[in-house]
Design a protein around this motif. Structure first.
Motif, PDB file in Angstrom:
ATOM      1  N   GLY A  47       0.791  -1.230   0.000  1.00  0.00           N
ATOM      2  CA  GLY A  47       0.000   0.000   0.000  1.00  0.00           C
ATOM      3  C   GLY A  47       0.816   1.268   0.000  1.00  0.00           C
ATOM      4  O   GLY A  47       0.308   2.326   0.351  1.00  0.00           O
ATOM      5  N   THR A 106      -0.811  -1.127  -5.300  1.00  0.00           N
ATOM      6  CA  THR A 106      -0.754  -0.615  -3.925  1.00  0.00           C
ATOM      7  C   THR A 106      -2.125  -0.209  -3.388  1.00  0.00           C
ATOM      8  O   THR A 106      -2.249   0.105  -2.205  1.00  0.00           O
ATOM      9  CB  THR A 106       0.194   0.597  -3.840  1.00  0.00           C
ATOM     10  N   SER A 125      -1.732   4.496   0.351  1.00  0.00           N
ATOM     11  CA  SER A 125      -3.185   4.476   0.198  1.00  0.00           C
ATOM     12  C   SER A 125      -3.744   4.919   1.549  1.00  0.00           C
ATOM     13  O   SER A 125      -3.140   4.667   2.595  1.00  0.00           O
ATOM     14  CB  SER A 125      -3.685   3.082  -0.170  1.00  0.00           C
ATOM     15  N   GLU A 128      -4.221   1.892   3.995  1.00  0.00           N
ATOM     16  CA  GLU A 128      -2.973   1.321   4.526  1.00  0.00           C
ATOM     17  C   GLU A 128      -2.289   2.284   5.489  1.00  0.00           C
ATOM     18  O   GLU A 128      -1.715   1.871   6.493  1.00  0.00           O
ATOM     19  CB  GLU A 128      -2.022   0.918   3.397  1.00  0.00           C
TER      20      GLU A 128
END
Length: 151
Positions: A47, A106, A125, A128
């Motif tokens: 991520g 990701t 992200s 994440e």
């Protein structure tokens, strides 16, 4: 001059997959980074993408490429860092186009978080980043170097 990025910025990725460089970093990216960044995977965290100033990237790339290719972990790192690396240059509106494959892998979609991490940026992200930032560092994870910090 040593480039130092720091801070956390909520970012919106537009429909074309472009990230607008925050105003606070634009002068550094234009001047000290010669308007060139390299975006690649963070091989240690899902991520997350890394964005390096081009000159700093060349040093990292050369170190990674110098690793023995007969070791699987080395090849994996070379693939994730060097094989996936893309040079990006901000347009007149200070936007850089993030590779679609890297965004998809990701999970970086509309909402993301850009972290200034000293010599590079990390682009996470939103999900994440929230997961990672909510984790605390346990007592058993504290290294000797961490214990010696005066926080």
């Amino acid at each position: 001059m040593l480039i130092v990025f720091q801070g956390e910025t909520a970012i919106t990725i537009d429909d074309k997959g472009r990230l607008t460089i925050p105003t606070a970093y634009r002068e550094q990216v234009a001047g000290e980074c010669a308007n060139r960044l390299v975006v690649t995977y963070n091989p240690f965290e899902p991520g997350c993408l890394w964005l390096f100033p081009h000159a700093a990237w060349e040093l990292v790339r050369d170190q990674v490429n110098a690793l023995s290719k007969v070791v699987k972990a080395h090849r994996d790192m070379q693939m994730k860092l060097v094989g996936a690396a893309a040079v990006v240059e901000p347009d007149s509106a200070s936007r850089v186009l993030l590779p679609a494959s890297q965004r998809a892998t990701t999970g970086i979609d509309k909402k993301a978080v850009l972290l200034g991490m000293g010599d590079k940026f990390e682009l996470w992200s939103e999900q994440e980043h929230l997961k990672k930032i909510r984790q605390t560092i346990g007592e058993g994870e504290i290294t000797q170097a961490m214990a010696e910090l005066r926080l």
